[in-house]
Design a protein around this motif. Structure first.
Motif, mmCIF file in Angstrom:
data_model
loop_
_atom_site.group_PDB
_atom_site.id
_atom_site.type_symbol
_atom_site.label_atom_id
_atom_site.label_comp_id
_atom_site.label_asym_id
_atom_site.label_seq_id
_atom_site.Cartn_x
_atom_site.Cartn_y
_atom_site.Cartn_z
ATOM 1 N N VAL A 242 -4.298 -124.062 2.017
ATOM 2 C CA VAL A 242 -3.544 -124.822 3.022
ATOM 3 C C VAL A 242 -4.387 -124.966 4.290
ATOM 4 O O VAL A 242 -4.736 -123.966 4.922
ATOM 5 N N ASP A 243 -4.719 -126.203 4.652
ATOM 6 C CA ASP A 243 -5.401 -126.443 5.932
ATOM 7 C C ASP A 243 -4.425 -126.145 7.060
ATOM 8 O O ASP A 243 -3.261 -126.513 6.971
ATOM 9 N N GLY A 244 -4.913 -125.510 8.103
ATOM 10 C CA GLY A 244 -4.045 -125.305 9.263
ATOM 11 C C GLY A 244 -3.152 -124.083 9.132
ATOM 12 O O GLY A 244 -2.182 -123.952 9.888
ATOM 13 N N ALA A 245 -3.447 -123.183 8.160
ATOM 14 C CA ALA A 245 -2.674 -121.931 8.095
ATOM 15 C C ALA A 245 -2.894 -121.177 9.409
ATOM 16 O O ALA A 245 -3.997 -121.182 9.959
ATOM 17 N N LYS A 246 -1.820 -120.547 9.903
ATOM 18 C CA LYS A 246 -1.889 -119.960 11.251
ATOM 19 C C LYS A 246 -1.907 -118.436 11.190
ATOM 20 O O LYS A 246 -1.333 -117.841 10.275
ATOM 21 N N LEU A 247 -2.500 -117.843 12.218
ATOM 22 C CA LEU A 247 -2.545 -116.380 12.296
ATOM 23 C C LEU A 247 -1.140 -115.808 12.500
ATOM 24 O O LEU A 247 -0.371 -116.303 13.318
ATOM 25 N N ILE A 248 -0.829 -114.742 11.768
ATOM 26 C CA ILE A 248 0.408 -113.990 11.994
ATOM 27 C C ILE A 248 0.010 -112.779 12.829
ATOM 28 O O ILE A 248 -0.730 -111.921 12.357
ATOM 29 N N GLU A 249 0.494 -112.690 14.066
ATOM 30 C CA GLU A 249 0.041 -111.573 14.911
ATOM 31 C C GLU A 249 0.756 -110.283 14.584
ATOM 32 O O GLU A 249 0.194 -109.202 14.724
ATOM 33 N N HIS A 250 1.997 -110.391 14.138
ATOM 34 C CA HIS A 250 2.784 -109.183 13.872
ATOM 35 C C HIS A 250 3.668 -109.467 12.666
ATOM 36 O O HIS A 250 4.350 -110.481 12.628
ATOM 37 N N ILE A 251 3.660 -108.599 11.703
ATOM 38 C CA ILE A 251 4.436 -108.815 10.472
ATOM 39 C C ILE A 251 4.976 -107.473 10.017
ATOM 40 O O ILE A 251 4.406 -106.424 10.325
ATOM 41 N N ARG A 252 6.096 -107.537 9.294
ATOM 42 C CA ARG A 252 6.713 -106.295 8.825
ATOM 43 C C ARG A 252 6.033 -105.811 7.541
ATOM 44 O O ARG A 252 5.527 -106.603 6.755
ATOM 45 N N PHE A 253 6.101 -104.502 7.328
ATOM 46 C CA PHE A 253 5.530 -103.922 6.106
ATOM 47 C C PHE A 253 6.069 -104.597 4.851
ATOM 48 O O PHE A 253 5.327 -104.944 3.932
ATOM 49 N N ASP A 254 7.433 -104.766 4.835
ATOM 50 C CA ASP A 254 8.016 -105.299 3.592
ATOM 51 C C ASP A 254 7.561 -106.738 3.351
ATOM 52 O O ASP A 254 7.315 -107.143 2.210
ATOM 53 N N GLU A 255 7.396 -107.504 4.423
ATOM 54 C CA GLU A 255 6.932 -108.884 4.247
ATOM 55 C C GLU A 255 5.478 -108.904 3.755
ATOM 56 O O GLU A 255 5.121 -109.660 2.838
ATOM 57 N N ALA A 256 4.650 -108.066 4.356
ATOM 58 C CA ALA A 256 3.236 -108.034 3.946
ATOM 59 C C ALA A 256 3.112 -107.612 2.488
ATOM 60 O O ALA A 256 2.295 -108.143 1.733
ATOM 61 N N ALA A 257 3.961 -106.652 2.080
ATOM 62 C CA ALA A 257 3.899 -106.183 0.695
ATOM 63 C C ALA A 257 4.294 -107.302 -0.274
ATOM 64 O O ALA A 257 3.661 -107.499 -1.314
ATOM 65 N N GLU A 258 5.344 -108.063 0.092
ATOM 66 C CA GLU A 258 5.754 -109.177 -0.779
ATOM 67 C C GLU A 258 4.633 -110.213 -0.880
ATOM 68 O O GLU A 258 4.313 -110.705 -1.957
ATOM 69 N N ASN A 270 -1.029 -102.941 -3.585
ATOM 70 C CA ASN A 270 -0.582 -101.546 -3.383
ATOM 71 C C ASN A 270 -0.906 -100.995 -1.998
ATOM 72 O O ASN A 270 -0.581 -99.845 -1.704
ATOM 73 N N THR A 271 -1.559 -101.777 -1.165
ATOM 74 C CA THR A 271 -2.055 -101.245 0.111
ATOM 75 C C THR A 271 -0.943 -100.734 1.023
ATOM 76 O O THR A 271 -1.110 -99.740 1.723
ATOM 77 N N ILE A 272 0.189 -101.439 1.012
ATOM 78 C CA ILE A 272 1.209 -101.152 2.016
ATOM 79 C C ILE A 272 1.945 -99.831 1.752
ATOM 80 O O ILE A 272 2.231 -99.076 2.686
ATOM 81 N N ALA A 273 2.231 -99.536 0.465
ATOM 82 C CA ALA A 273 3.119 -98.394 0.171
ATOM 83 C C ALA A 273 2.672 -97.072 0.807
ATOM 84 O O ALA A 273 3.477 -96.407 1.462
ATOM 85 N N PRO A 274 1.405 -96.658 0.678
ATOM 86 C CA PRO A 274 1.034 -95.371 1.286
ATOM 87 C C PRO A 274 1.192 -95.394 2.808
ATOM 88 O O PRO A 274 1.584 -94.388 3.408
ATOM 89 N N ALA A 275 0.932 -96.540 3.427
ATOM 90 C CA ALA A 275 1.064 -96.639 4.887
ATOM 91 C C ALA A 275 2.530 -96.535 5.300
ATOM 92 O O ALA A 275 2.868 -95.862 6.270
ATOM 93 N N VAL A 276 3.411 -97.184 4.529
ATOM 94 C CA VAL A 276 4.843 -97.146 4.832
ATOM 95 C C VAL A 276 5.350 -95.714 4.768
ATOM 96 O O VAL A 276 6.095 -95.267 5.631
ATOM 97 N N ARG A 277 4.934 -94.986 3.731
ATOM 98 C CA ARG A 277 5.437 -93.618 3.561
ATOM 99 C C ARG A 277 5.175 -92.778 4.801
ATOM 100 O O ARG A 277 5.954 -91.922 5.170
#
Ligand code: ADP
Ligand code: ASP
Ligand code: MG
Length: 452
Positions: A242-258, A270-277
Motif C-alpha cells: 500500500v502506497d502511503g501507509a502511515k506510521l502508527i506511533e502508539h498501538i496496543r499489544f493485542d492489536e500488534a499481535a493480531e 510470537n513476539t508480543i506474548a512474552p512482552a505482554v506477560r
C-alpha cells in the motif's frame, strides 16, 4: 536493561553494521542486550543451498555457500581491516563455512534433508553474523561480548519451529547474560536459534529473531524491547503493498499481535506474548532513520475502530459439511482435534448449522487432515485464497466501521467473514489475486488515498 534486536537489513553489510554500532553506542547507559539476525538474505541462501544439495545439485549448493563465504569475508575486511581480531574472526568464519560445505556434501549423499539438519544449516546465518557484529562493536569502542544463543535459548525439539522453554531460558539468562550486563558489558547474541536440553541446535521459525528478543527481554525483565528494522515502525499497512501507509506511533499489544499473526511481517507473530506477560513495552524503530519516532506498543493506546490493515496470501480453506452437524454435542471439538493431531493451526473459523469452514496457512499435513475429516462429512479444499484483516480495538463497537469496510469492498467476492469475539479483528477471506487490491481499497477508505 533493554533488549535491542537488529533485523537482516540492519546488519546487511559493513555500512549497516556501522550504523547499528552507532545506535548501540548511543544506548550503552541503558544496559543493552543485543540480538542480531543473519545478514539480509543469508538464511534464504542457506536454505536454498541445503535444498540443492539434497536434490542432486551439489555444485550449485557449494557455489552458493562460497558466494556467502565471500560476502562475509568482505564484510569482515571492510569492518575490521587486518588486525589480530579480524584475523581471528576470519579464521573462525572460514571454519564455519568449511563445516557448511561438509554438511552440504552429507546431504547430497543422503539425497534428502530433515528438519533437524535444516535447523543446523539455517541457524548458521546468525551463528556467523553475531561474532562479526560483536567484533565490529568492539572496534567501535563498545565493550561487547559474543554469547552463543544456545547457552540461553533453550527449546523443545520441534525442529523448524521450536517451542522455547521459558523457565530454562530465565535460569540460563540469570547465569550467562545478567552477569555480563552487571559488569557494564554489552552481550551480543544471534536471534532465531537455540538448542534443546540435550544440546541439539533448533530454530524458532522464519523471522524468529524478533521472538528471541522478546523471550530474552521477558527472561531478563527488561525495561523495553526494541525491534530495529528497515521501516519507520509499524505502519497502517505493509508499505510494499500500500502506497502511503502511515506510521502508527502508539498501538496496543493485542492489536500488534493480531496484525503480526495476519501478515504484518515487521513482527514475528510470537513476539508480543512474552512482552505482554511481563508488561514490557515493545518499540519498533528504523535503523536507517534512528532519530524517527518509531512505534510504541503497550497496553494503553487509545481504542480506535481501525488501527491498521494486514493481509496474507497462500491461505487454504477447508470446509466440512454434514447435516445437523452443529446440533451434535462435541462435533466442533472432534473436528479441531483432527487439526491438533496433525499439528496444523487454524486461523479463521466460520460455522453454519450444517458446515464449518476453517483456514490454514500451512498445508504440510493437509492430506492427512482431509482424510481424517471425511469421517464427519463431505470435505472441500479451496487453495489460493487470502486473508485480509482489519484490526482495531474499538472495531466491534463500531457498526459504521464495519459497514464502511463492506462498502469499500464493492463487488469483491467474500469466501468467509469473521469478527473476533473481542471485536478487535474483522477478517475477510478473498481470492488470492484480490489480496493487494482489497488491501489498497480498504486502506484508502480508512486512511485516505495515497498522495499522487
Ligand atoms: P527484519 O529483517 O528487520 O526483521 P522484516 O523484513 O522481517 O525485517 O520486516 C520488515 C518489513 O515488514 C518491512 O520492510 C515491511 O515491508 C513489512 N511489513 C509488513 N507489514 C507491515 C506493517 N504493517 N508495518 C511495517 N512494516 C510492515
Ligand atoms: N534470519 C532468520 C530469517 O531470515 C531470522 C530473522 O531474521 O528473524 O528467518
Ligand atoms: Mg523479521
Amino acid at each position: 536493561m533493554i533488549v535491542c534486536k537488529f533485523g537482516g537489513t540492519s546488519v546487511a553489510d559493513a555500512a549497516a553494521i556501522r550504523r547499528t554500532a552507532d545506535i548501540i553506542r548511543g544506548r550503552v547507559d541503558k544496559q543493552p542486550v543485543v540480538v542480531v539476525s543473519a545478514l539480509a538474505g543469508a538464511t534464504n541462501a542457506l536454505l536454498g543451498a541445503a535444498e540443492q544439495a539434497a536434490t542432486g545439485h551439489l555444485v550449485a549448493a557449494i557455489t552458493a555457500i562460497e558466494a556467502l563465504r565471500n560476502r562475509h569475508m568482505a564484510v569482515i575486511a571492510d569492518l575490521l581491516g587486518d588486525d589480530a581480531a579480524a584475523l581471528e574472526i576470519a579464521a573462525d568464519t572460514s571454519v564455519m563455512f568449511d563445516e557448511l560445505a561438509h554438511l552440504a556434501e552429507a546431504l547430497s549423499v543422503l539425497g534428502h534433508v530433515t528438519e533437524r539438519s535444516l535447523d543446523a544449516i539455517s541457524s548458521m546465518g546468525e551463528q556467523l553474523s553475531a561474532p562479526i557484529i560483536t567484533a565490529a562493536f568492539v572496534r567501535a569502542g563498545i565493550d561487547a561480548v559474543f554469547v552463543d544463543s544456545r547457552l540461553v535459548m533453550i527449546t523443545d525439539a520441534t525442529f523448524g519451529r521450536a517451542e522455547p522453554l521459558p523457565d530454562s531460558i530465565a535460569a540460563a539468562c540469570r547465569d550467562h547474560l545478567a552477569p555480563i550486563v552487571r559488569d557494564g558489558k554489552v552481550p551480543v547474541l544471534g536471534g532465531y536459534y537455540g538448542q534443546t536440553t540435550t544440546g541439539v541446535t533448533t530454530t524458532l521459525g522464519r523471522g524468529g529473531s524478533d521472538y528471541s528478543a522478546s523471550l530474552l527481554g521477558a527472561a531478563l525483565e527488561a525495561d523495553a524491547i526494541e525491534i530495529w528494522t528497515d521501516v519507520d515502525g509499524m505502519l497502517t499497512a505493509d508499505p510494499r503493498v500500500v502506497d502511503g501507509a502511515k506510521l502508527i506511533e502508539h498501538i496496543r499489544f493485542d492489536e500488534a499481535a493480531e496484525l503480526a499473526s495476519f501478515g504484518a511481517k515487521v513482527l514475528h507473530p510470537n513476539t508480543i506474548a512474552p512482552a505482554v506477560r511481563r508488561g514490557i513495552p515493545v518499540f519498533v524503530f528504523n535503523s536507517l532513520n534512528p532519530s524517527g519516532k518509531g512505534t510504541r506498543i503497550t497496553f494503553d493506546a487509545p481504542r480506535l475502530p481501525v488501527r491498521a490493515i494486514a493481509g496474507k496470501a497462500n491461505v487454504v480453506i477447508v470446509k466440512v459439511r454434514s447435516p445437523r452437524m452443529l446440533a451434535t454435542p462435541g462435533a466442533l471439538r472432534a473436528i479441531f482435534e483432527v487439526f491438533e493431531r496433525n499439528r496444523t493451526s487454524v486461523d479463521v473459523v466460520a460455522t453454519s448449522e450444517v458446515s464449518v469452514s476453517l483456514t490454514v496457512d500451512d498445508d504440510q499435513h493437509l492430506d492427512s487432515v482431509v482424510g481424517q475429516l471425511r469421517e464427519f462429512g463431505d470435505v472441500g479444499v479451496e487453495r489460493g485464497r487470502a486473508i485480509v484483516a482489519i484490526v482495531g480495538a474499538g472495531l466491534g463497537e463500531s457498526s459504521p466501521t464495519m459497514a464502511q469496510a463492506l462498502v469499500a469492498l464493492g463487488d469483491v467476492r467474500l469466501h468467509m467473514v469473521s469478527l473476533s469475539a473481542s471485536g478487535i479483528n474483522l477478517t475477510l477471506i478473498v481470492d488470492g489475486d484480490e489480496l493487494k487490491p482489497v488491501m489498497r481499497r480498504l486502506h484508502a477508505s480508512f486512511f485516505g488515498a495515497p498522495a499522487k
